[in-house]
Design a protein around this motif. Structure first.
Motif, PDB file in Angstrom:
ATOM      1  N   ASP A 237       6.782   2.005  11.176  1.00 26.79           N
ATOM      2  CA  ASP A 237       5.905   1.489  12.239  1.00 26.79           C
ATOM      3  C   ASP A 237       4.465   1.327  11.741  1.00 26.79           C
ATOM      4  O   ASP A 237       3.571   0.988  12.510  1.00 26.79           O
ATOM      5  N   CYS A 238       4.238   1.557  10.469  1.00 30.51           N
ATOM      6  CA  CYS A 238       2.939   1.395   9.794  1.00 30.51           C
ATOM      7  C   CYS A 238       1.884   2.408  10.245  1.00 30.51           C
ATOM      8  O   CYS A 238       0.698   2.235   9.940  1.00 30.51           O
ATOM      9  N   SER A 239       2.279   3.449  10.950  1.00 29.32           N
ATOM     10  CA  SER A 239       1.302   4.405  11.468  1.00 29.32           C
ATOM     11  C   SER A 239       0.549   5.168  10.376  1.00 29.32           C
ATOM     12  O   SER A 239      -0.544   5.664  10.628  1.00 29.32           O
ATOM     13  N   ASP A 240       1.116   5.247   9.178  1.00 33.45           N
ATOM     14  CA  ASP A 240       0.419   5.940   8.095  1.00 33.45           C
ATOM     15  C   ASP A 240       0.126   4.998   6.913  1.00 33.45           C
ATOM     16  O   ASP A 240      -0.115   5.445   5.803  1.00 33.45           O
ATOM     17  N   PHE A 241       0.101   3.703   7.164  1.00 33.93           N
ATOM     18  CA  PHE A 241      -0.156   2.721   6.111  1.00 33.93           C
ATOM     19  C   PHE A 241      -1.604   2.830   5.650  1.00 33.93           C
ATOM     20  O   PHE A 241      -2.530   2.774   6.456  1.00 33.93           O
TER      21      PHE A 241
ATOM     22  N   GLY B  77       0.828  -1.199   0.000  1.00 30.45           N
ATOM     23  CA  GLY B  77       0.000   0.000   0.000  1.00 30.45           C
ATOM     24  C   GLY B  77       0.858   1.242   0.000  1.00 30.45           C
ATOM     25  O   GLY B  77       1.986   1.234  -0.500  1.00 30.45           O
ATOM     26  N   THR B  78       0.328   2.277   0.617  1.00 31.15           N
ATOM     27  CA  THR B  78       1.062   3.534   0.676  1.00 31.15           C
ATOM     28  C   THR B  78       1.412   3.850   2.125  1.00 31.15           C
ATOM     29  O   THR B  78       0.783   3.367   3.058  1.00 31.15           O
ATOM     30  N   GLY B  79       2.421   4.666   2.272  1.00 30.12           N
ATOM     31  CA  GLY B  79       2.873   5.077   3.589  1.00 30.12           C
ATOM     32  C   GLY B  79       4.370   5.271   3.578  1.00 30.12           C
ATOM     33  O   GLY B  79       5.072   4.774   2.687  1.00 30.12           O
ATOM     34  N   THR B  80       4.866   5.981   4.587  1.00 36.88           N
ATOM     35  CA  THR B  80       6.300   6.257   4.662  1.00 36.88           C
ATOM     36  C   THR B  80       6.903   5.882   6.006  1.00 36.88           C
ATOM     37  O   THR B  80       8.104   6.029   6.198  1.00 36.88           O
TER      38      THR B  80
ATOM     39  N   PRO C 119      10.440   7.420 -10.442  1.00 34.43           N
ATOM     40  CA  PRO C 119      10.515   7.433  -8.976  1.00 34.43           C
ATOM     41  C   PRO C 119       9.152   7.174  -8.323  1.00 34.43           C
ATOM     42  O   PRO C 119       8.151   7.779  -8.691  1.00 34.43           O
ATOM     43  N   ALA C 120       9.151   6.231  -7.369  1.00 33.70           N
ATOM     44  CA  ALA C 120       7.909   5.861  -6.681  1.00 33.70           C
ATOM     45  C   ALA C 120       8.250   5.173  -5.365  1.00 33.70           C
ATOM     46  O   ALA C 120       9.353   4.663  -5.186  1.00 33.70           O
ATOM     47  N   THR C 121       7.280   5.172  -4.451  1.00 34.11           N
ATOM     48  CA  THR C 121       7.453   4.549  -3.140  1.00 34.11           C
ATOM     49  C   THR C 121       6.276   3.627  -2.873  1.00 34.11           C
ATOM     50  O   THR C 121       5.141   3.946  -3.227  1.00 34.11           O
ATOM     51  N   ARG C 122       6.563   2.494  -2.229  1.00 35.12           N
ATOM     52  CA  ARG C 122       5.511   1.562  -1.842  1.00 35.12           C
ATOM     53  C   ARG C 122       5.824   1.040  -0.445  1.00 35.12           C
ATOM     54  O   ARG C 122       6.971   0.770  -0.115  1.00 35.12           O
ATOM     55  N   ALA C 123       4.771   0.882   0.351  1.00 37.44           N
ATOM     56  CA  ALA C 123       4.900   0.299   1.691  1.00 37.44           C
ATOM     57  C   ALA C 123       4.431  -1.148   1.633  1.00 37.44           C
ATOM     58  O   ALA C 123       3.456  -1.474   0.953  1.00 37.44           O
TER      59      ALA C 123
END
Length: 178
Positions: free
Chosen positions: A101-105, A95-98, A146-150
């Motif tokens: 600790d998964c607090s914004d997953f 999913g998404t998040g940065t 450029p991309a980010t994935r959690a």
């Protein structure tokens, strides 16, 4: 007239011709790049000691693609050893998040969810065994820049006396290929 022919024959021959040219600006080629990095709590998905039945944990690994070439990123596992995975219920999501600790997953896509391991049901061991290289990797993530994935990992140790003193180790690998 003979004098005119002799005078013309005495003239030097000139290399005269009409010409024209055209060109393009300098032509260049540049190869694309494939670059991938991961951030995890303390550099690992998990590091759990002395787990007891009911032990639960969640961890997020944040992968960042910084390559310029279009690629696909997949998750797989190497170096799997131990039997504790047979007693761990697991869920893996992307999913998404940065935050590790998964607090914004958010925006989860469930890749694996073993919620009922009773009577030999699916466990973390089964998931690890099913994804051992690029060809069997999970969570195919197409990237074009450029991309980010959690990637969220959760576990729950079930109550089974056979789990006592068991261990599990593995390396989570994210690989990008064009």
């Amino acid at each position: 007239m003979l004098a005119l022919v002799a005078a013309v024959a005495a003239l030097p021959v000139a290399d005269a011709a009409y010409t024209a040219t055209t060109s393009t600006p300098v032509n260049t080629f540049t190869a694309g790049t494939v670059a991938l990095s991961a951030a995890a709590p303390a550099g690992k998905v998990f590091s759990v000691a002395n787990a007891i039945p009911g032990s639960y944990g969640a961890s997020c690994v944040i992968t960042t693609y910084t390559g310029t070439a279009p690629a696909t990123v997949r998750l797989y596992f190497t170096g799997v050893s131990g039997t504790l995975g047979n007693y761990l219920v697991a869920r893996v999501q992307s999913g998404t998040g940065t935050q590790t600790d998964c607090s914004d997953f958010t925006s989860p896509t469930t890749l694996y969810n073993a919620s009922a391991p009773a009577a030999g049901g699916p466990t973390l061991a089964a998931y690890l065994a099913a994804h051992t290289g690029w060809a069997t990797g999970d969570g195919a993530w197409p990237v074009t820049g450029p991309a980010t994935r959690a990637w969220k990992f959760e576990y729950l140790l079930i109550g089974d006396d056979n789990a006592q003193n068991s261990t599990l180790s593995f390396t989570a690998v994210w690989e990008a290929q064009t």
